[in-house]
Structure formats: C-alpha cells, structure tokens
Design a protein around this motif. Structure first.
Motif, PDB file in Angstrom:
ATOM      1  N   UNK A  84       0.837  -1.198   0.000  1.00  0.00           N
ATOM      2  CA  UNK A  84       0.000   0.000   0.000  1.00  0.00           C
ATOM      3  C   UNK A  84       0.870   1.245   0.000  1.00  0.00           C
ATOM      4  N   UNK A  85       0.368   2.275  -0.651  1.00  0.00           N
ATOM      5  CA  UNK A  85       1.053   3.559  -0.644  1.00  0.00           C
ATOM      6  C   UNK A  85       0.654   4.351   0.601  1.00  0.00           C
ATOM      7  N   UNK A  86       1.373   5.434   0.895  1.00  0.00           N
ATOM      8  CA  UNK A  86       1.033   6.239   2.084  1.00  0.00           C
ATOM      9  C   UNK A  86      -0.409   6.745   2.090  1.00  0.00           C
ATOM     10  N   UNK A  87      -0.987   6.935   0.891  1.00  0.00           N
ATOM     11  CA  UNK A  87      -2.375   7.416   0.828  1.00  0.00           C
ATOM     12  C   UNK A  87      -3.393   6.292   0.946  1.00  0.00           C
ATOM     13  N   UNK A  88      -2.903   5.065   1.165  1.00  0.00           N
ATOM     14  CA  UNK A  88      -3.791   3.927   1.349  1.00  0.00           C
ATOM     15  C   UNK A  88      -4.138   3.181   0.078  1.00  0.00           C
ATOM     16  N   UNK A  89      -3.784   3.741  -1.076  1.00  0.00           N
ATOM     17  CA  UNK A  89      -4.063   3.068  -2.337  1.00  0.00           C
ATOM     18  C   UNK A  89      -3.058   1.945  -2.582  1.00  0.00           C
ATOM     19  N   UNK A  90      -3.452   0.918  -3.346  1.00  0.00           N
ATOM     20  CA  UNK A  90      -2.543  -0.204  -3.587  1.00  0.00           C
ATOM     21  C   UNK A  90      -1.300   0.216  -4.366  1.00  0.00           C
ATOM     22  N   UNK A  91      -0.215  -0.468  -4.096  1.00  0.00           N
ATOM     23  CA  UNK A  91       1.013  -0.308  -4.864  1.00  0.00           C
ATOM     24  C   UNK A  91       1.098  -1.463  -5.859  1.00  0.00           C
ATOM     25  N   UNK A  92       1.338  -1.146  -7.127  1.00  0.00           N
ATOM     26  CA  UNK A  92       1.396  -2.168  -8.160  1.00  0.00           C
ATOM     27  C   UNK A  92       2.812  -2.280  -8.713  1.00  0.00           C
ATOM     28  N   UNK A  93       3.221  -3.517  -8.935  1.00  0.00           N
ATOM     29  CA  UNK A  93       4.547  -3.791  -9.485  1.00  0.00           C
ATOM     30  C   UNK A  93       4.410  -4.828 -10.594  1.00  0.00           C
ATOM     31  N   UNK A  94       5.203  -4.684 -11.639  1.00  0.00           N
ATOM     32  CA  UNK A  94       5.182  -5.647 -12.746  1.00  0.00           C
ATOM     33  C   UNK A  94       6.319  -6.650 -12.601  1.00  0.00           C
ATOM     34  N   UNK A  95       5.994  -7.905 -12.861  1.00  0.00           N
ATOM     35  CA  UNK A  95       6.962  -8.989 -12.767  1.00  0.00           C
ATOM     36  C   UNK A  95       7.051  -9.749 -14.085  1.00  0.00           C
ATOM     37  N   UNK A  96       8.241 -10.252 -14.353  1.00  0.00           N
ATOM     38  CA  UNK A  96       8.459 -11.124 -15.500  1.00  0.00           C
ATOM     39  C   UNK A  96       8.325 -12.568 -15.016  1.00  0.00           C
ATOM     40  N   UNK A  97       7.397 -13.289 -15.624  1.00  0.00           N
ATOM     41  CA  UNK A  97       7.186 -14.698 -15.264  1.00  0.00           C
ATOM     42  C   UNK A  97       7.362 -15.537 -16.525  1.00  0.00           C
ATOM     43  N   UNK A  98       8.338 -16.406 -16.506  1.00  0.00           N
ATOM     44  CA  UNK A  98       8.625 -17.245 -17.669  1.00  0.00           C
ATOM     45  C   UNK A  98       7.771 -18.507 -17.667  1.00  0.00           C
ATOM     46  N   UNK A  99       7.477 -18.987 -18.850  1.00  0.00           N
ATOM     47  CA  UNK A  99       6.812 -20.288 -18.969  1.00  0.00           C
ATOM     48  C   UNK A  99       7.688 -21.357 -18.328  1.00  0.00           C
ATOM     49  N   UNK A 100       7.054 -22.283 -17.663  1.00  0.00           N
ATOM     50  CA  UNK A 100       7.790 -23.347 -16.996  1.00  0.00           C
ATOM     51  C   UNK A 100       8.058 -23.068 -15.536  1.00  0.00           C
ATOM     52  N   UNK A 101       7.771 -21.844 -15.076  1.00  0.00           N
ATOM     53  CA  UNK A 101       7.941 -21.524 -13.668  1.00  0.00           C
ATOM     54  C   UNK A 101       6.908 -22.295 -12.848  1.00  0.00           C
ATOM     55  N   UNK A 102       7.347 -22.937 -11.788  1.00  0.00           N
ATOM     56  CA  UNK A 102       6.448 -23.769 -10.972  1.00  0.00           C
ATOM     57  C   UNK A 102       5.285 -22.944 -10.424  1.00  0.00           C
ATOM     58  N   UNK A 103       4.077 -23.497 -10.570  1.00  0.00           N
ATOM     59  CA  UNK A 103       2.878 -22.843 -10.072  1.00  0.00           C
ATOM     60  C   UNK A 103       2.209 -21.923 -11.077  1.00  0.00           C
ATOM     61  N   UNK A 104       2.869 -21.692 -12.212  1.00  0.00           N
ATOM     62  CA  UNK A 104       2.299 -20.821 -13.247  1.00  0.00           C
ATOM     63  C   UNK A 104       1.672 -21.669 -14.349  1.00  0.00           C
ATOM     64  N   UNK A 105       0.429 -21.366 -14.694  1.00  0.00           N
ATOM     65  CA  UNK A 105      -0.274 -22.127 -15.730  1.00  0.00           C
ATOM     66  C   UNK A 105      -1.004 -21.170 -16.662  1.00  0.00           C
ATOM     67  N   UNK A 106      -0.864 -21.398 -17.964  1.00  0.00           N
ATOM     68  CA  UNK A 106      -1.560 -20.615 -18.987  1.00  0.00           C
ATOM     69  C   UNK A 106      -2.488 -21.542 -19.750  1.00  0.00           C
ATOM     70  N   UNK A 107      -3.781 -21.217 -19.772  1.00  0.00           N
ATOM     71  CA  UNK A 107      -4.798 -22.067 -20.393  1.00  0.00           C
ATOM     72  C   UNK A 107      -5.430 -21.335 -21.572  1.00  0.00           C
ATOM     73  N   UNK A 108      -5.343 -21.882 -22.788  1.00  0.00           N
ATOM     74  CA  UNK A 108      -5.947 -21.212 -23.953  1.00  0.00           C
ATOM     75  C   UNK A 108      -7.456 -21.088 -23.798  1.00  0.00           C
ATOM     76  N   UNK A 109      -8.007 -19.975 -24.297  1.00  0.00           N
ATOM     77  CA  UNK A 109      -9.453 -19.739 -24.289  1.00  0.00           C
ATOM     78  C   UNK A 109      -9.973 -19.947 -25.704  1.00  0.00           C
ATOM     79  N   UNK A 110     -10.946 -20.816 -25.864  1.00  0.00           N
ATOM     80  CA  UNK A 110     -11.490 -21.162 -27.174  1.00  0.00           C
ATOM     81  C   UNK A 110     -12.918 -20.636 -27.328  1.00  0.00           C
ATOM     82  N   UNK A 111     -13.531 -20.994 -28.467  1.00  0.00           N
ATOM     83  CA  UNK A 111     -14.933 -20.682 -28.764  1.00  0.00           C
ATOM     84  C   UNK A 111     -15.222 -19.174 -28.736  1.00  0.00           C
TER      85      UNK A 111
END
Length: 290
Positions: A84-111
C-alpha cells in the motif's frame, strides 16, 4: 531467472515488446493486466506478490491475455499488488514470469466469436516464486508501466480499425459495382452510393486522426489524448463501415463465403480491447478538462 532461458540481466526482457526472439517474430510474450474482476478498472487488480527473502511469491489470476498460451510464448509480464502507498491506495509492481515456472499455468481460451486465430489465455499463479531481479523497472512502477503500454496499444487497435474499415469498404464497393438489380449495378442507387460515400469520407478522417497521433509519438510529444481519440474513432468507424458492407451485400453478407461477415464479427473486439469505448471517452474528457 526461474527457467534459465534468460541468463543475464542484459538478455532479460525489459518489456513485453523486447523479449528475446519477439522482435524477429521467433517468440511472443503476454501482457498480464486484465483479471476476472478487473477489466476497465485496471486499478482493481487482486493478484498479489509478497516478498520472501530474495524472491517474490505471486498468487492470483488473469484473463483475456493475448499471446500468453501459444507454443511460441516465452512468458508474461504480470501486474500484481505489492503493498500500500502512504495514501492507502494499492502499490502495483510488474513482474516477468517465464513459462515453466512452478505454479504458473496458462490455459488457452477457445470458442470466441471473432479473432479465433489470435491466442487468448487465462493465467493462474499458485505460489509462483520469481527472483527479485524479475521485477520490471522499480517496485511500485507497475500501474504507470501498464497505462503507458496501453497508450501505445491504442494506436495498434486504431490501426486495426482503420485497416478493417478499409477492407470492408473495398469489398462493399467492389460488390456494389458488380451486383445488378432492376437492370443496373446497385452502386447506382442513391441509398447504396451514400453508404459508400460516407464510408470513404469517414475512413479518410480516421486515417488523418491516427496518423497525427502516430506522428506525435514519433516526435516524442504528448500523444495520449490523440491515441484515445484515434482508438475510439477508428474502432467504431470499422463497426459502421462493416455494418454498411453487410447491408450492401444483403443475404450474401451473412454467409462466411464473403469476407464482410468476418469484418462484422472481428470489429467488436476493437470496441473492448485496450480500454472500452466508454473508457476512451472518460480519458478524452479528462484531457479536455471536464
């Protein structure tokens, strides 16, 4: 790095557009912003990242993420709440996540109704551990990074809308010149001719608006307002022109043998992706001082 493909900081992608292999078209990368409960409200993200020693642990999910579950995908850039920031709003951070990282799953969306050749995915993060060096930029920069990326992406959506409108117009004009009813080409009938005239005029207006926005960006000048305008106008422009094109084709316009049927379906995503038409109007209204 988690899977070992990016072995040095110099080789690690600095953004979703500069990952190794992406520029020459050998690989693609996902942009993980939208969530099941956070679409237009990009600041409503619930995915979290907690610091654990030299790593961050990510939990949450993303949805409607382009290029995130293809065989060519190397990984995703994901926005997560890191505090959280001092004003109480959330703090956002971007991360690089590679395919194959444990616990990460990408599922294609069809139809999907449209863009079936475009890879779209749901992403799941279940205690995904990434090294601290996988932060993109600095902690807390995530929301700004995502919004800046969206500004550029709006130009791409506008270009798709402009190109789609041109394609639908070209198809309608060609058909109208060849299709005869009551002894003459239907392009001779004022009701049809006016649809084509309006389409030609609006396409030219959209082209000038988009080119101006792109020129401003190339000149490293402020272009955010113009990008929102171009995205809004060109995306809705394609809808109007595609609708005219289907109408001019009549019953044939409803058949998959004719491209205008696809133009009609493909357009709808442009009203939604990279910020809905409603969001663009909010953005523009703020820039003009409302």
């Amino acid at each position: 790095m988690a899977s070992g493909r990016f072995t040095t900081s110099a080789a690690r992608p600095k953004s979703a557009n500069t990952c190794p292999g992406c520029v020459p078209g050998q690989a693609i990368w996902g942009f993980g912003l939208t969530e099941p409960t956070a679409g237009s409200d990009a600041g409503g993200s619930k995915t979290t990242a907690m610091r654990d020693g030299s790593h961050w642990v990510i939990n949450g999910s993303k949805i409607f993420i382009t290029n995130a579950a293809s065989e060519m995908t190397l990984g995703v850039t994901v926005q997560a709440v890191t505090g959280s920031r001092p004003n109480g709003k959330p703090e956002y951070t971007c991360f690089i996540v590679e395919n194959g990282t444990r616990g990460f799953k990408a599922v294609p969306m069809k139809k999907k109704m449209m863009w079936r050749a475009s890879n779209t995915a749901e992403l799941y993060f279940d205690d995904v551990r990434v090294p601290a060096e996988n932060i993109l930029g600095r902690p807390g920069d995530g929301f700004h990074q995502m919004l800046k990326t969206l500004d550029g992406g709006r130009l791409s959506i506008a270009a798709m809308g402009l190109g789609g409108a041109q394609g639908a117009y070209d198809a309608a004009l060609s058909y109208a010149r060849k299709r005869e009813q009551f002894g003459q080409p239907i392009s001779k009938f004022q009701a049809v001719a006016f649809k084509l005239a309006d389409s030609a005029m609006e396409i030219e207006c959209g082209r000038n608006l988009l080119y101006k926005a792109c020129w401003l960006r190339d000149q490293k000048r402020s272009f955010e307002k113009e990008a929102a305008m171009a995205k809004l106008y060109c995306s809705e422009l394609m809808g109007r022109v595609a609708n005219h094109a289907v109408q001019i084709h009549g019953g044939y316009g409803l058949m998959k043998e004719y491209n205008v049927e696809r133009f009609y379906r493909d357009q709808k995503l442009l009203d939604i992706g990279e910020g809905t038409s409603e969001v663009q109007r909010i953005v523009i209204s703020r820039y003009i001082g409302c």
